[in-house]
Design a protein around this motif. Structure first.
Motif, PDB file in Angstrom:
ATOM      1  N   LEU A   4       0.815  -1.204   0.000  1.00 51.75           N
ATOM      2  CA  LEU A   4       0.000   0.000   0.000  1.00 51.75           C
ATOM      3  C   LEU A   4       0.852   1.258   0.000  1.00 51.75           C
ATOM      4  N   SER A   5       2.036   1.174   0.622  1.00 47.78           N
ATOM      5  CA  SER A   5       2.894   2.360   0.720  1.00 47.78           C
ATOM      6  C   SER A   5       3.435   2.808  -0.637  1.00 47.78           C
ATOM      7  N   SER A   6       3.421   1.900  -1.615  1.00 44.85           N
ATOM      8  CA  SER A   6       3.961   2.251  -2.936  1.00 44.85           C
ATOM      9  C   SER A   6       2.906   2.843  -3.865  1.00 44.85           C
ATOM     10  N   LEU A   7       1.679   2.960  -3.400  1.00 42.93           N
ATOM     11  CA  LEU A   7       0.617   3.510  -4.245  1.00 42.93           C
ATOM     12  C   LEU A   7       0.849   4.997  -4.496  1.00 42.93           C
ATOM     13  N   PRO A   8       0.518   5.491  -5.686  1.00 44.45           N
ATOM     14  CA  PRO A   8       0.713   6.919  -5.983  1.00 44.45           C
ATOM     15  C   PRO A   8      -0.370   7.775  -5.325  1.00 44.45           C
ATOM     16  N   ALA A   9       0.014   8.943  -4.863  1.00 45.91           N
ATOM     17  CA  ALA A   9      -0.945   9.886  -4.266  1.00 45.91           C
ATOM     18  C   ALA A   9      -1.492  10.795  -5.364  1.00 45.91           C
ATOM     19  N   LYS A  10      -2.103  10.183  -6.367  1.00 45.83           N
ATOM     20  CA  LYS A  10      -2.605  10.907  -7.528  1.00 45.83           C
ATOM     21  C   LYS A  10      -4.049  10.500  -7.819  1.00 45.83           C
ATOM     22  N   PRO A  11      -4.767  11.308  -8.622  1.00 51.83           N
ATOM     23  CA  PRO A  11      -6.141  10.929  -8.971  1.00 51.83           C
ATOM     24  C   PRO A  11      -6.147   9.708  -9.888  1.00 51.83           C
ATOM     25  N   GLY A  12      -7.226   8.935  -9.792  1.00 48.75           N
ATOM     26  CA  GLY A  12      -7.341   7.758 -10.653  1.00 48.75           C
ATOM     27  C   GLY A  12      -8.521   6.894 -10.285  1.00 48.75           C
ATOM     28  N   VAL A  13      -8.534   5.716 -10.853  1.00 45.68           N
ATOM     29  CA  VAL A  13      -9.617   4.736 -10.649  1.00 45.68           C
ATOM     30  C   VAL A  13      -9.006   3.452 -10.120  1.00 45.68           C
ATOM     31  N   TYR A  14      -9.704   2.817  -9.167  1.00 43.62           N
ATOM     32  CA  TYR A  14      -9.209   1.557  -8.616  1.00 43.62           C
ATOM     33  C   TYR A  14     -10.275   0.470  -8.788  1.00 43.62           C
ATOM     34  N   LEU A  15      -9.804  -0.784  -8.921  1.00 40.59           N
ATOM     35  CA  LEU A  15     -10.686  -1.940  -9.101  1.00 40.59           C
ATOM     36  C   LEU A  15     -10.341  -2.997  -8.067  1.00 40.59           C
ATOM     37  N   PHE A  16     -11.339  -3.493  -7.355  1.00 39.13           N
ATOM     38  CA  PHE A  16     -11.172  -4.614  -6.441  1.00 39.13           C
ATOM     39  C   PHE A  16     -11.680  -5.879  -7.129  1.00 39.13           C
ATOM     40  N   ARG A  17     -10.909  -6.989  -6.995  1.00 40.08           N
ATOM     41  CA  ARG A  17     -11.255  -8.245  -7.660  1.00 40.08           C
ATOM     42  C   ARG A  17     -11.239  -9.386  -6.655  1.00 40.08           C
ATOM     43  N   ASP A  18     -11.998 -10.463  -7.001  1.00 38.78           N
ATOM     44  CA  ASP A  18     -12.009 -11.640  -6.137  1.00 38.78           C
ATOM     45  C   ASP A  18     -10.934 -12.625  -6.587  1.00 38.78           C
ATOM     46  N   ALA A  19     -10.966 -13.841  -6.030  1.00 38.11           N
ATOM     47  CA  ALA A  19      -9.923 -14.826  -6.316  1.00 38.11           C
ATOM     48  C   ALA A  19      -9.904 -15.241  -7.780  1.00 38.11           C
ATOM     49  N   ARG A  20     -11.046 -15.091  -8.481  1.00 40.99           N
ATOM     50  CA  ARG A  20     -11.123 -15.467  -9.897  1.00 40.99           C
ATOM     51  C   ARG A  20     -10.931 -14.260 -10.815  1.00 40.99           C
ATOM     52  N   GLN A  21     -10.451 -13.172 -10.256  1.00 38.87           N
ATOM     53  CA  GLN A  21     -10.184 -11.938 -11.001  1.00 38.87           C
ATOM     54  C   GLN A  21     -11.454 -11.243 -11.500  1.00 38.87           C
ATOM     55  N   LYS A  22     -12.606 -11.606 -10.941  1.00 36.72           N
ATOM     56  CA  LYS A  22     -13.851 -10.917 -11.309  1.00 36.72           C
ATOM     57  C   LYS A  22     -13.902  -9.578 -10.581  1.00 36.72           C
ATOM     58  N   VAL A  23     -14.249  -8.530 -11.302  1.00 34.53           N
ATOM     59  CA  VAL A  23     -14.294  -7.189 -10.720  1.00 34.53           C
ATOM     60  C   VAL A  23     -15.486  -7.085  -9.767  1.00 34.53           C
ATOM     61  N   LEU A  24     -15.202  -6.764  -8.512  1.00 35.05           N
ATOM     62  CA  LEU A  24     -16.240  -6.614  -7.497  1.00 35.05           C
ATOM     63  C   LEU A  24     -16.682  -5.168  -7.333  1.00 35.05           C
ATOM     64  N   TYR A  25     -15.749  -4.234  -7.543  1.00 33.62           N
ATOM     65  CA  TYR A  25     -16.067  -2.829  -7.270  1.00 33.62           C
ATOM     66  C   TYR A  25     -15.132  -1.929  -8.074  1.00 33.62           C
ATOM     67  N   VAL A  26     -15.680  -0.840  -8.584  1.00 32.61           N
ATOM     68  CA  VAL A  26     -14.895   0.193  -9.267  1.00 32.61           C
ATOM     69  C   VAL A  26     -15.140   1.502  -8.535  1.00 32.61           C
ATOM     70  N   GLY A  27     -14.068   2.203  -8.176  1.00 37.59           N
ATOM     71  CA  GLY A  27     -14.199   3.496  -7.511  1.00 37.59           C
ATOM     72  C   GLY A  27     -13.205   4.489  -8.069  1.00 37.59           C
ATOM     73  N   LYS A  28     -13.424   5.759  -7.775  1.00 37.34           N
ATOM     74  CA  LYS A  28     -12.465   6.797  -8.196  1.00 37.34           C
ATOM     75  C   LYS A  28     -11.974   7.533  -6.959  1.00 37.34           C
ATOM     76  N   ALA A  29     -10.834   8.176  -7.084  1.00 34.31           N
ATOM     77  CA  ALA A  29     -10.265   8.876  -5.940  1.00 34.31           C
ATOM     78  C   ALA A  29      -9.427  10.057  -6.393  1.00 34.31           C
ATOM     79  N   LYS A  30      -9.429  11.112  -5.574  1.00 37.16           N
ATOM     80  CA  LYS A  30      -8.502  12.222  -5.812  1.00 37.16           C
ATOM     81  C   LYS A  30      -7.089  11.792  -5.450  1.00 37.16           C
ATOM     82  N   ASP A  31      -7.006  10.900  -4.430  1.00 35.50           N
ATOM     83  CA  ASP A  31      -5.719  10.415  -3.937  1.00 35.50           C
ATOM     84  C   ASP A  31      -5.819   8.896  -3.817  1.00 35.50           C
TER      85      ASP A  31
END
Length: 591
Positions: A4-31
């Motif tokens: 987690l410490s290597s994540l960029p402090a920049k705007p973007g979109v993140y995706l959470f996936r399960d064990a089969r790589q299926k996308v569970l959630y899409v979110g956006k963030a300023k940081d």
């Protein structure tokens, strides 16, 4: 997972996936760093929806963007693409109808379209419900005499019946000049823009001029058109001419469900109204709900108006305005009126959302599913329902299908179609066993609450044994029910007595519709596979006869029958053949 410490402090979109790589959630963030870390830090307080999601999260990824606007656009596109389970999804994939006036053509016409393009044409709408559009189109074709067809006028044509009925000026036959036809199109344009007073004034001048020229028949036609337009002016809902083009959005919230209502006002006229249901709202703030709704609703084919008015400001309002402005090529304002006519219309939209919610509640899915539980003697009320079916002809080209129903609708993203691999010959029970086992593994043990098997008691028992064998892989053991035909009836595990489904109760219709859906998917897939097999040449099924040998055989003999009637010597003499290959070929063809 990445540190987690290597994540960029920049705007973007993140995706959470399960064990089969299926996308569970899409979110956006300023940081990105701060937002993603908030999900994993000890002591973080997450709402029930996110807590449930994090139990399944095994991987995450992110995309850095140049700005919050880029992140917003990417988030909307990814949600539309993946339809993640833990995002709030607006289940409305309709393209709403517009009227297209093809003013860029030499002889413009009018047609109904569901996609707005930058092609020089004029678009009017959206019309919701579509019945209003049909009435307007019918009125224009009766009273403005512009062409109905989409033919090219490269050469003179004989007028069609529309000309004989007085509903077309027959430009195809040269019965009207381009200048006069252009004036008809201008009148249609005024009518569709809601400038009906200006149109009536124009037509009255035209009628007087025709009378002065003693063209009384033509003047009478214009008079009748004026009367018809005045009648439509009386019948249409005039909101307020100065409002122009605006959408008024209201919503009503209860528990984890939200009902939205949208009023479409164009040229000061109310041309349509539509309500929408969002589920799994949970801990969302009102501003976040509006952000989600606006993002998903206007990411389709609908064209945003000059202003969108809401009861509370949406989150990221500035970003939403930039995004909508980019989509239409001009400024779009998102506002919250505090007084006056605009406030009245937003309040009216809120009230309509409440009425729509309560009307749906009377026929709620919850009540329907409770009835399913009681009739099938289930321990718990199912929220999701899956169904299996097999299709084959005498064991040939056997396939299986699985469908998924949840929240009052079929979720086609979770449908699965499989070729049966391990079972040969006629054995529907073993085929069903293979299908269920593979679906359990495919969904990582997360099956719907209730599983329907297309068949009778024996099919149900076969499915029960497979589910018992898969017990260790299942996150929750589903209930099993078989649905048989002629007559329609249900079988449950702990009873030999069938439950009749011929009574037309909503629960009966639901169970049968899911059974019929999976049957249709299975049969359709089987026909597709069988059709491909039938198109194959018999030579393709013979071992040792590759593409080059097939081409040589057909070049020399011309047809399968001629090859079948040939001798071993004749075939062995061909390039790339020998006696053993020739013998094997003829044995297969003559079998």
């Amino acid at each position: 997972m990445q540190k987690l410490s290597s994540l960029p402090a920049k705007p973007g979109v993140y995706l959470f996936r399960d064990a089969r790589q299926k996308v569970l959630y899409v979110g956006k963030a300023k940081d990105l760093r701060s937002r993603i870390k908030s999900y994993f830090q000890k002591g973080s307080v997450l709402d029930p929806r996110k807590s449930s999601m994090m139990r399944d999260v095994r991987h995450y990824s992110y995309i850095v963007t140049g700005s919050e606007l880029e992140a917003f656009v990417l988030e909307a596109n990814l949600i539309k693409q993946f339809k993640p389970r833990f995002n709030v999804i607006l289940r409305d994939d309709k393209n709403y109808p517009y009227l297209k006036l093809t003013v860029q053509d030499e002889w413009p016409g009018i047609e109904v379209v569901r996609k707005v393009k930058k092609d020089g044409a004029l678009y009017f709408g959206p019309y919701v419900p579509a019945a209003g559009l049909r009435d307007i189109l019918s009125f224009i074709r009766r009273h403005f005499r512009i062409r109905h067809c989409l033919s090219s006028f490269d050469r003179p044509m004989k007028p069609c019946i529309q000309y004989q009925m007085g509903r077309c000026a027959a430009p195809c036959a040269g019965h009207i000049t381009p200048e006069k036809y252009a004036r008809l199109i201008d009148e249609v344009r005024l009518f569709l823009r809601g400038e009906k007073k200006a149109l009536v004034d124009h037509l009255e001048e035209k009628m007087l001029k025709l009378s002065e020229e003693m063209k009384y028949e033509e003047a009478a036609e214009v008079r009748d058109r004026i009367r018809a337009i005045e009648r439509t002016m009386e019948s249409q809902k005039v909101v307020s001419p100065e409002l122009g083009d605006r959408d008024f959005i209201g919503f009503y919230r209860e528990d984890n469900e939200v009902e939205f209502a949208v009023f479409f006002v164009r040229n000061g006229y109310m041309i349509g109204m539509k309500d929408f249901r969002l589920r799994a709202a949970y801990e969302f703030s009102e501003g976040e709900l509006l952000r989600v709704f606006l993002m998903q609703f206007y990411s389709g084919e609908i064209v945003p108006p000059a202003e969108i008015l809401t009861p509370v400001p949406p989150e990221d309002a500035d970003t939403i305005e930039q995004w909508l402005g980019q989509r239409v090529g001009k400024r779009v304002k998102v506002g919250t009126p505090m007084r006056g006519r605009k406030k009245q219309l937003v309040d009216m939209a809120v009230e309509n959302a409440m009425f729509a919610f309560r009307n749906r509640k009377e026929q709620s899915i919850d009540d329907l599913l409770r009835d399913v539980r009681e009739r099938l003697h289930l321990a718990e009320t199912p929220v999701s329902i899956g169904a299996f079916d097999i299709s084959n002809i005498s064991g040939e080209e056997a396939v299986g299908a699985f469908v998924y129903w949840e929240s009052g609708a079929f979720d086609r993203d979770r449908y699965r179609r499989l070729m049966i691999r391990t079972v040969k010959g006629i054995d529907d029970y073993s085929m069903m066993g293979e299908l269920i086992s593979r679906i359990v593994k495919h969904f990582n043990g997360s099956l719907p609450d209730l599983l329907l098997i297309d068949g009778g008691k024996a099919h149900l028992e076969s499915a029960r044994k497979v589910i018992d064998q898969q017990g260790l892989f299942l996150k929750k053991k589903p209930d099993l029910v078989a649905i048989a035909k002629d007559p329609d009836r249900a079988f449950v595990v702990n009873s030999d007595s069938p439950i009749g489904l011929e009574d037309r109760r909503r629960s009966s219709l639901l169970l049968k519709s899911i059974r019929d859906e999976v049957h249709g998917v299975a049969v359709g897939y089987h026909r597709k596979k069988r059709g491909k097999a039938l198109l194959k040449s018999p030579l393709e099924r013979i071992p040792g006869i590759g593409k080059k040998r097939r081409l040589e055989l057909l070049r020399v003999f011309g047809s399968i029958d001629n090859i079948r009637n040939a001798t071993i010597t004749m075939i062995a003499a061909l390039k790339g053949f020998n006696k053993r290959v020739a013998e094997n070929l003829l044995n297969e063809l003559r079998a």
